[in-house]
Enzyme design. Structure first.
Site, mmCIF file in Angstrom:
data_model
loop_
_atom_site.group_PDB
_atom_site.id
_atom_site.type_symbol
_atom_site.label_atom_id
_atom_site.label_comp_id
_atom_site.label_asym_id
_atom_site.label_seq_id
_atom_site.Cartn_x
_atom_site.Cartn_y
_atom_site.Cartn_z
ATOM 1 N N TRP A 150 0.880 -1.180 0.000
ATOM 2 C CA TRP A 150 0.000 0.000 0.000
ATOM 3 C C TRP A 150 0.918 1.232 0.000
ATOM 4 C CZ3 TRP A 150 -1.757 2.971 4.723
ATOM 5 C CH2 TRP A 150 -2.755 3.887 4.406
ATOM 6 N N ASP A 231 -0.137 -4.830 9.672
ATOM 7 C CA ASP A 231 -1.146 -3.888 9.223
ATOM 8 C C ASP A 231 -2.401 -4.701 8.926
ATOM 9 O OD1 ASP A 231 -2.795 -2.092 7.988
ATOM 10 O OD2 ASP A 231 -1.342 -1.389 6.497
ATOM 11 N N LYS A 267 -12.915 -0.761 6.524
ATOM 12 C CA LYS A 267 -13.492 -1.694 5.545
ATOM 13 C C LYS A 267 -14.470 -2.670 6.204
ATOM 14 C CE LYS A 267 -9.837 -0.085 3.421
ATOM 15 N NZ LYS A 267 -9.496 0.452 2.147
HETATM 16 N N1 KET Z 1 -3.491 -0.375 5.399
HETATM 17 C C1 KET Z 1 -3.788 -0.885 4.199
HETATM 18 C C2 KET Z 1 -3.087 -2.120 3.742
HETATM 19 C C3 KET Z 1 -4.755 -0.261 3.411
HETATM 20 O O1 KET Z 1 -5.035 -0.798 2.232
HETATM 21 C C4 KET Z 1 -5.391 0.905 3.870
HETATM 22 C C5 KET Z 1 -6.360 1.599 3.011
HETATM 23 C C6 KET Z 1 -5.060 1.373 5.143
HETATM 24 C C7 KET Z 1 -4.099 0.710 5.874
HETATM 25 C C8 KET Z 1 -5.648 2.591 5.761
HETATM 26 O O2 KET Z 1 -6.979 2.676 5.808
HETATM 27 P P1 KET Z 1 -7.721 3.661 6.841
HETATM 28 O O3 KET Z 1 -8.817 4.232 6.072
HETATM 29 O O4 KET Z 1 -6.730 4.683 7.319
HETATM 30 O O5 KET Z 1 -8.144 2.776 7.954
HETATM 31 N N2 KET Z 1 -6.446 1.432 1.764
HETATM 32 C C9 KET Z 1 -7.398 1.975 0.812
HETATM 33 C C10 KET Z 1 -7.765 3.408 1.014
HETATM 34 C C11 KET Z 1 -6.613 4.361 1.050
HETATM 35 O O6 KET Z 1 -5.697 4.293 0.222
HETATM 36 O O7 KET Z 1 -6.656 5.221 1.960
HETATM 37 C C12 KET Z 1 -6.891 1.700 -0.616
HETATM 38 O O8 KET Z 1 -5.807 1.137 -0.788
HETATM 39 O O9 KET Z 1 -7.635 1.996 -1.560
#
Ligand code: KET
Length: 421
Positions: A150, A231, A267
């Site tokens: 990511w 993560d 999610k």
């Molecule tokens: N870790 C991973 C692996 C991840 O894919 C995301 C979010 C996050 C942490 C952080 O999510 P949060 O909303 O802070 O709990 N991924 C999706 C959204 C983004 O990029 O913010 C994505 O990859 O589309």
């Protein structure tokens, strides 16, 4: 005496001609969230956003889970809930329940009070607080992250004073795990280094180690005295089961070693914009856990003081109420299953068209994303000609697909592969 209109004119022209921010350059859009910005500017009726990893219903709409609606209704009706500041580390019951959710309620580290959990701003905020703590208190300020990962990992850790190095993870030739490469790189990483691991549903590849491979990874990391930092952004989204998806994390916690875990409820509870997450440290002793917590407070207080209450109260309600929890697992499984159905629909559509290439990875990959193997040129083509929005690395968010747009996507992929290879 200066005429007042002259003063006004001087002020106006000064504003036009110069600014203390004159030298500020236009920054690039974020590689993931910027896709949504571009999507929103497009007026085409058939446009599809497969960029950001956010769940959509079969009707293409964002989903507020029914258990979330019920929890919220109860919170609003409860006159004893107020808007006071939460403690620096957040809602105590939320923290306890979050640790239990990822580690299992019977985890020895929890029973022995060797853990500390702080409520943070979703997964990103949990990683950021963890990064800063490592930068301040750990003797090795290097973290190994998978290649690819990511994208935000590359930015979060350096801001906490932790430099990033890569370990091999994905093999484009097999569209699977480069297990040997991963083991070699972790083996040659310094003893004590921090290792970032995606707990399940690896983003962007959708490729996870098997349970046997996880076991070998765990042994290697422990033998090198490296520090695992999980993560966990997709618990429940990979297999549809919260427990099964937590298995790798639990095996590390079960061996008595130390570790960090960043959890997100974006999610799995659909609480994206509420920014609810948790950072857990599994420590060697209760005493250490206590001191770690005291230092986490010193990281958080000047960063954002304390976290917001509403989302944490929703999570607390769902995790602590038997019926809500049970209903959540059903809704979660429903989301995971719909994504799997979309994998099959896309795969079948490409097969039917006879699109050149092997596409079995679409059904094999796990979680929210398919790492299609489409190149940047093909992605640009699909956006321009078909109004399909996705990240430049060829990742598509399967959660944005539905029975209506999956054929449009298959057509676009077919055209991209046959015309732009
Ligand atoms: N870790 C991973 C692996 C991840 O894919 C995301 C979010 C996050 C942490 C952080 O999510 P949060 O909303 O802070 O709990 N991924 C999706 C959204 C983004 O990029 O913010 C994505 O990859 O589309």
């Amino acid at each position: 005496m200066m005429a007042s209109h002259q003063v006004t004119m001087e002020k106006t022209s000064a504003r036009k001609e110069s600014s203390v921010w004159q030298g500020v350059e236009q920054g690039p859009e974020d590689p993931i969230l910027g896709v949504t910005v571009a999507f929103n500017k497009d007026n085409h009726p058939d446009k599809v956003n497969l960029g950001v990893g956010a769940y959509r219903t079969e009707e293409g709409k964002p989903l507020v889970l029914d258990v979330v609606r019920r929890a919220e209704a109860a919170i609003v009706a409860d006159r004893s809930v107020n808007k006071e500041y939460l403690p620096i580390i957040g809602l105590a019951s939320f923290c306890k329940l979050s640790a239990q959710l990822i580690l299992g309620a019977d985890c020895p580290a929890i029973v022995e009070k060797r853990t500390t959990t702080v409520q943070c701003l979703s997964g990103t905020g949990s990683l950021r607080v963890g990064a800063e703590f490592i930068g301040k208190h750990y003797h090795q300020t290097i973290i190994y992250i998978p290649d690819p990962t990511w994208g935000n990992h590359n930015k979060i850790f350096p801001l906490g004073g932790v430099s990033v190095r890569k370990y091999r993870y994905y093999d484009p030739a097999t569209r699977g795990l480069d297990f040997q490469g991963m083991m070699e790189d972790l083996h040659s990483a310094p003893s004590g280094a921090v290792v970032l691991l995606h707990a399940c549903a690896h983003n962007p590849t959708g490729v996870d180690p098997t349970p046997e491979q996880w076991e070998q990874i765990r042994r290697l990391i422990r033998s090198k005295k490296q520090l695992p930092f999980f993560d966990s952004a997709y618990q429940g989204f990979a297999s549809g089961s919260l427990d099964r998806d937590a298995a790798p994390v639990r095996s590390f916690a079960g061996d008595g070693g130390e570790m960090l875990i960043a959890q997100s409820y974006a999610k799995n509870l659909g609480l994206y914009g509420e920014r609810v997450g948790a950072l857990t440290f599994v420590c060697g002793s209760p005493d250490v856990a206590k001191r770690v917590e005291s230092q986490l407070k010193l990281v958080i207080r000047p960063m954002y003081s304390n976290p917001p209450g509403h989302g944490a109260r929703i999570v607390e309600a769902v995790l602590s109420d038997k019926q809500l929890f049970q209903d959540w697992t059903v809704e979660l499984k429903g989301m995971a299953d719909r994504i799997i159905t979309m994998r099959h629909k896309l795969f079948d559509a490409l097969k039917q068209k006879g699109t050149p290439g092997r596409w079995s990875h679409i059904v094999k990959q796990i979680g929210m994303f398919t790492f299609t193997g489409l190149n940047k040129d093909q992605v640009v083509f699909m956006t321009k000609e078909y109004h399909i929005y996705m990240t430049a690395d060829g990742r598509i968010s399967m959660a944005g697909l539905n029975s209506k747009n999956v054929h449009h996507l298959a057509e676009a992929i077919h055209a991209a592969v046959t015309r732009r290879s």
